[in-house]
Design an enzyme around this catalytic site. Sequence first.
Site, mmCIF file in Angstrom:
data_model
loop_
_atom_site.group_PDB
_atom_site.id
_atom_site.type_symbol
_atom_site.label_atom_id
_atom_site.label_comp_id
_atom_site.label_asym_id
_atom_site.label_seq_id
_atom_site.Cartn_x
_atom_site.Cartn_y
_atom_site.Cartn_z
ATOM 1 N N PRO A 2 0.625 -1.304 -0.116
ATOM 2 C CA PRO A 2 0.038 -0.093 0.074
ATOM 3 C C PRO A 2 1.346 1.288 0.142
ATOM 4 C CG PRO A 2 -0.189 -1.011 1.597
ATOM 5 C CD PRO A 2 0.593 -2.106 1.130
ATOM 6 N N GLU A 3 1.089 2.304 -1.297
ATOM 7 C CA GLU A 3 1.346 3.168 -0.823
ATOM 8 C C GLU A 3 0.353 4.810 -1.063
ATOM 9 O OE1 GLU A 3 4.443 3.833 -1.858
ATOM 10 O OE2 GLU A 3 5.208 1.735 -2.715
#
Length: 271
Positions: A2-3
């Site tokens: 997850p960015e």
Amino acid sequence: MPELPEVETTRRGILPHVRHHRVERVIVREPRLRWPVPPELPAMLEGQTINDVQRRAKYLLLPTDNGTLMIHLGMSGCLRILPANTPVMKHDHIDLLLETGNLLRLTDPRRFGAMLWTREAIHDHPLIQALGPEPLSPLFTGEALYQQSRNRKQAIKTFIMDNHIVVGVGNIYANEALFKAGIRPDRPAGRISLARYQRLELAIRDVLSRAIEQGGTTLRDFVGGDGKPGYFRIELAMYGRAGEPCTTCGTAIREVRLGNRSTCFCPQCQR
Ligand SMILES: [Zn+2]
């Protein structure tokens, strides 16, 4: 992994389901995350009302009157809103049972995520304090990038991926933004002009905003269902396209390793 856009999408997804709601119970099945889940977490959080869901870098911050719950999704974490009777699967490590009859569930196969509790003012927290500006805030400017990069020999890509300079520019987004700004990823940060940094600021804002916008279309995945939230991708012009033609000029995209990360660029469009 997850960015920043996925974390922001998660924030928007869970917000209407947790804000202004009381936490009835906290169930910790696996405290061994990146840092141990504090043993006092249930006692601190149970009975508290979550006042908001905020984000700083990739930390989700859920303030209550008693302290703030900090959540990081690590490499593989996700948060979902589910009915309280949803069966527990192997990697479902923590549940916050809400007064609404829903639960907020943290699932994290690789356990690099975190759930922490702090009573400090959040901006003074050791994990938050030293972070650079948010890339979509007015504090993030080409001018600041230019000033901070003087005399720096490190590659521009490594420079913009440094959380002390600006938060949330992960590998994929760094590749895309540098292509959009026409800057070679291995160029020394100290040798780039102010005008080019101003273009880079706009490119970073654009790439991240588009990814967040794209994430908005997946919001329903955060509620119910057995699947994980579908993390999304903007259309990528560079990342993962080594050897393929550049979308602008047709030149073969080159790949190098920078800071041990895959780095793709067009030798024609990026100087
Ligand atoms: Zn090109």
